[in-house]
Design an enzyme around this catalytic site. Structure first.
Site, PDB file in Angstrom:
ATOM      1  N   TYR A 169      78.310  29.678 100.496  1.00  0.00           N
ATOM      2  CA  TYR A 169      78.545  30.034  99.265  1.00  0.00           C
ATOM      3  C   TYR A 169      79.664  31.100  99.106  1.00  0.00           C
ATOM      4  O   TYR A 169      80.588  30.896  98.364  1.00  0.00           O
ATOM      5  CB  TYR A 169      77.038  31.074  98.825  1.00  0.00           C
ATOM      6  CG  TYR A 169      77.210  31.529  97.646  1.00  0.00           C
ATOM      7  CD1 TYR A 169      77.091  30.822  96.182  1.00  0.00           C
ATOM      8  CD2 TYR A 169      77.556  32.852  97.376  1.00  0.00           C
ATOM      9  CE1 TYR A 169      77.363  31.557  95.078  1.00  0.00           C
ATOM     10  CE2 TYR A 169      77.838  33.719  96.119  1.00  0.00           C
ATOM     11  CZ  TYR A 169      77.507  32.953  94.733  1.00  0.00           C
ATOM     12  OH  TYR A 169      77.821  33.592  93.820  1.00  0.00           O
ATOM     13  N   GLU A 186      84.932  28.977  97.032  1.00  0.00           N
ATOM     14  CA  GLU A 186      86.448  29.104  96.439  1.00  0.00           C
ATOM     15  C   GLU A 186      86.947  30.291  96.590  1.00  0.00           C
ATOM     16  O   GLU A 186      87.202  31.357  95.590  1.00  0.00           O
ATOM     17  CB  GLU A 186      86.528  28.666  95.007  1.00  0.00           C
ATOM     18  CG  GLU A 186      85.076  28.984  94.245  1.00  0.00           C
ATOM     19  CD  GLU A 186      85.438  28.436  92.793  1.00  0.00           C
ATOM     20  OE1 GLU A 186      85.028  29.058  91.932  1.00  0.00           O
ATOM     21  OE2 GLU A 186      85.844  27.300  92.518  1.00  0.00           O
TER      22      GLU A 186
END
EC number: 3.1.21.-
Length: 272
Positions: free
Chosen positions: A100, A104
């Site tokens: 997680y 990004e």
């Protein structure tokens, strides 16, 4: 989640801690070093920290810190850094938490060697008989290693040992209380210091002298039915005070004389 709005109820106990710092513009490397130092006593093994952007453009940080020993703290502000307060969670699955964090990132920092979660024995009963079935001790050890709170511990025990749960619940509750003791509430004095200070020794003495150690004429008249007026009561009390003072002085004088005589006798040696 083990965080709480109240320091009195907060307990964080885990070897895998997941932190989220909202509205934090600091670089991941700076935050990682500070977190590493905070958990130094528990022997940190690995940390990963990533910076992400909110939709409004503000920055926030996600961090996973792994330690050799379980981090244990009752201070909900333990992981605060320069006024930034994180959301604190126990990472039940470090692998998923790490994935997680890596989804990004705008900036990333890692230190140490990642420790994947050990394979659990819980929930493996559906597998074939070709694999060795874990013993009760192994299952219990797995529960103790991964439980992060009293309710979670009892829930895992109930799922793994339903019969033992039904017949020996008091023993599991006892072990749960030992593993996750209740946080003692800080004592708050219901009678804080006031003005004037009621604990002041001089003020108490000033009150005791006229109210406890002295007899008022009115109280004396109640004890002496033959005393009919306040003036008579005052006269009697004055006489008693003078008499008592004289007796005390006589006793002190006799005690002093006796002490001197005793000292003189001690100085005399045996007759030749």
């Amino acid at each position: 989640m083990t965080s709480s709005s109240s320091n009195r109820q907060f307990l964080h106990r885990t070897a895998n801690t997941f932190l989220t710092y909202p509205q934090c513009p600091e670089h991941p490397e700076i935050i990682s070093q500070r977190i590493w130092d905070l958990v130094g006593r528990w022997n940190p093994l690995y940390i990963i920290c990533a910076q992400e952007a909110h939709e409004d453009g503000n920055m926030h940080l996600h961090a996973l810190i792994q330690t050799d020993k379980q981090v244990r703290t009752t201070d909900s502000r333990f992981f605060d850094i320069d006024g930034f307060h994180p959301n604190i969670q126990s990472a039940m699955s470090p692998n998923k938490v790490r994935d997680y964090i890596l989804k990004e990132p705008l900036a990333l920092f890692e230190r140490g060697t990642f420790v994947p979660r050990k394979k659990t024995f819980l929930g493996n009963s559906s597998k074939g008989n070709s694999e060795k079935k874990p013993s009760k001790d192994e299952i219990m050890q797995d529960i103790i290693s991964h439980a992060t709170s009293k309710p979670e511990y009892l829930s895992m025990v109930r799922k793994s040992f339903p019969y033992d749960w039904a017949t020996k619940l008091q023993y599991f509750e006892y072990s749960a209380n030992k593993l996750f003791p209740d946080i003692q509430e800080e004592f708050i004095n219901p009678h804080p210091t006031s003005e004037p200070d009621l604990l002041c020794n001089e003020s108490i003495k000033d009150w005791l002298q006229p109210n406890i150690y002295q007899v008022s004429p009115q109280a004396y008249m109640l004890l002496q039915p033959n005393c009919y007026t306040v003036d008579d009561a005052i006269s009697d009390l004055q006489w008693l005070d003078d008499l008592t003072s004289k007796q005390i002085m006589d006793q002190e004088s006799r005690a002093s004389t006796s002490s001197v005589q005793q000292g003189q006798e001690n100085l005399l040696g045996p007759e030749a």
